[in-house]
Enzyme design. Sequence first.
Site, PDB file in Angstrom:
ATOM      1  CG  ASP A 175      46.096 133.918   1.961  1.00  0.00           C
ATOM      2  OD1 ASP A 175      45.560 133.744   3.059  1.00  0.00           O
ATOM      3  OD2 ASP A 175      46.502 132.988   1.247  1.00  0.00           O
ATOM      4  CG  HIS A 177      50.316 135.168  -1.033  1.00  0.00           C
ATOM      5  ND1 HIS A 177      51.288 134.242  -0.701  1.00  0.00           N
ATOM      6  CD2 HIS A 177      49.132 134.509  -0.932  1.00  0.00           C
ATOM      7  CE1 HIS A 177      50.712 133.079  -0.429  1.00  0.00           C
ATOM      8  NE2 HIS A 177      49.400 133.220  -0.550  1.00  0.00           N
ATOM      9  CG  ASP A 206      49.623 131.887   2.998  1.00  0.00           C
ATOM     10  OD1 ASP A 206      50.349 131.278   3.797  1.00  0.00           O
ATOM     11  OD2 ASP A 206      49.218 131.391   1.937  1.00  0.00           O
ATOM     12  CG  ASP A 209      56.662 132.521  -0.022  1.00  0.00           C
ATOM     13  OD1 ASP A 209      57.815 132.983  -0.108  1.00  0.00           O
ATOM     14  OD2 ASP A 209      56.389 131.466   0.560  1.00  0.00           O
ATOM     15  NE  ARG A 210      51.743 131.607  -4.773  1.00  0.00           N
ATOM     16  CZ  ARG A 210      52.129 130.682  -5.643  1.00  0.00           C
ATOM     17  NH1 ARG A 210      52.721 131.047  -6.758  1.00  0.00           N
ATOM     18  NH2 ARG A 210      51.927 129.408  -5.413  1.00  0.00           N
ATOM     19  CG  ASN A 238      50.131 127.216   2.457  1.00  0.00           C
ATOM     20  OD1 ASN A 238      49.468 128.252   2.552  1.00  0.00           O
ATOM     21  ND2 ASN A 238      50.490 126.726   1.284  1.00  0.00           N
ATOM     22  CG  HIS A 239      52.961 130.559   0.951  1.00  0.00           C
ATOM     23  ND1 HIS A 239      53.905 130.510  -0.052  1.00  0.00           N
ATOM     24  CD2 HIS A 239      51.835 130.033   0.418  1.00  0.00           C
ATOM     25  CE1 HIS A 239      53.375 130.000  -1.141  1.00  0.00           C
ATOM     26  NE2 HIS A 239      52.110 129.700  -0.877  1.00  0.00           N
ATOM     27  CG  HIS A 287      46.490 129.594   5.639  1.00  0.00           C
ATOM     28  ND1 HIS A 287      46.381 130.811   5.013  1.00  0.00           N
ATOM     29  CD2 HIS A 287      46.958 128.736   4.705  1.00  0.00           C
ATOM     30  CE1 HIS A 287      46.784 130.699   3.760  1.00  0.00           C
ATOM     31  NE2 HIS A 287      47.130 129.448   3.546  1.00  0.00           N
ATOM     32  NE  ARG A 335      45.078 124.357  -1.366  1.00  0.00           N
ATOM     33  CZ  ARG A 335      45.194 125.608  -1.792  1.00  0.00           C
ATOM     34  NH1 ARG A 335      46.323 126.003  -2.337  1.00  0.00           N
ATOM     35  NH2 ARG A 335      44.193 126.470  -1.666  1.00  0.00           N
ATOM     36  CG  HIS A 362      44.841 127.385   1.778  1.00  0.00           C
ATOM     37  ND1 HIS A 362      46.178 127.538   1.506  1.00  0.00           N
ATOM     38  CD2 HIS A 362      44.599 126.045   1.681  1.00  0.00           C
ATOM     39  CE1 HIS A 362      46.715 126.347   1.275  1.00  0.00           C
ATOM     40  NE2 HIS A 362      45.781 125.435   1.370  1.00  0.00           N
TER      41      HIS A 362
END
Length: 434
Positions: A175, A177, A206, A209-210, A238-239, A287, A335, A362
């Site tokens: 990731d 992000h 991923d 995002d963020r 998942n993002h 992921h 989660r 993840h």
Amino acid sequence: MCYDSYTALISDKDYENAIKYYTEALELNPSNAVYYSNRSLAYLRTECYGYALGDATRALELDKNYIKGYYRRATSNMALGKFKAALKDYETVVRVRPNDKDAKMKYQECNKIVKQKAFERAIASDELKRSVVDSLDIENMTIEDDYAGPKLEDGNVTLKFMKDLMTEEITICGDTHGQYYDLLNIFDLTVCNVYIFINAIYTHRDFVDRGSFSVEVILTLFGFKLLYPEHFHLLRGNHETDNMNQMYGFEGEVKAKYTAQMFQLFSEVFQWLPLTQCINNKVLVMHGGLFSEDGVTLDDIRKIDRNRQPPDSGPMCDLLWSDPQPQDGRSISKRGVSCQFGPDVTERFLEQNKLQYIVRSHEVKAEGYEVTHSGKCITVFSAPNYCDQMGNKGAYIHLRGSDLKPEFHQFTAVPHPDVKPMAYANSLMQMGMM
């Protein structure tokens, strides 16, 4: 420890110890709604939304008048994309505290999302959806006279174009992000020449995002996919989904830097990204992780209809959302989506599919990576000091030799322009959790 010491742990962002000590306190006093609510907050901060939801619900079972419980249950449901359930709790808070500006703002924002989702469902057609690509008029797009950035050569992506775009070659797994400057640091650390690069396989997921430089990250990665389509591989995380992009910043960032149409185009592309990659019939990369049920084969994975938003359960959901656990068997996901799977689940899956081990991401790891399940489940995370607050290292992996033995490389965060993480996120995710 006293109660004030517990709350201080959360204030100091020592969430793991906060969870530990609140758990010990609850063993001594299992009827304390405040303890459940505060542990819920610690779980929220560590993105264990399923556990956070459970604790907030338990707090309200013990004390239905405990307002913070409604706040935290609403926040958990928002993070899980359960907007109607969140709205119901925000309504309760506003009814009890009509003069609370923060509560009213959260209620209004959540209500807006619920209405937007209802409108989207109302206008949805059963007919085949027209691609955003069909509405683009590329031939008539204009380039400003003063544009001095990288340019395609005869419409093609070249190595010079990519170097002009981000200055170096790339080796990556894990990731990022939206942490673009940490991505550039990985390029510097790997020091790959073209020969090594085009004879290697790179996986990543991923992307967005963020972090507030997700557009830069994804355009760079897509550029290399165009440059080396047979050797550079991008997997879906998942993002790379609409719900997560709406909440955690990518949709807002794309609309701020480009247009709503541009986000729709990204959304379409994300739906076509592969869910897994099998390397030399020995290593499976995904992921999230493995499945809620035994018996899933590589052929089953190939048959998944991935050109869609992921469902709430099933193999596609598991590949994007599940996590390993140290004990055998399966358990409810921290989660609130998919499951957690133990070493025995991993062993059975690998044996059935004649694989050696899996690599997934993840999860934030303090050292940037973690090896579990007797070496058969590897987690790698490539966003150091995640969201400018976690203090973790980043890592990437080189797989070498015929046996694909993993070599781990760690790195730390580098400075970036003064734009905070989550700058483009939904306002509900930027607000405090009370």
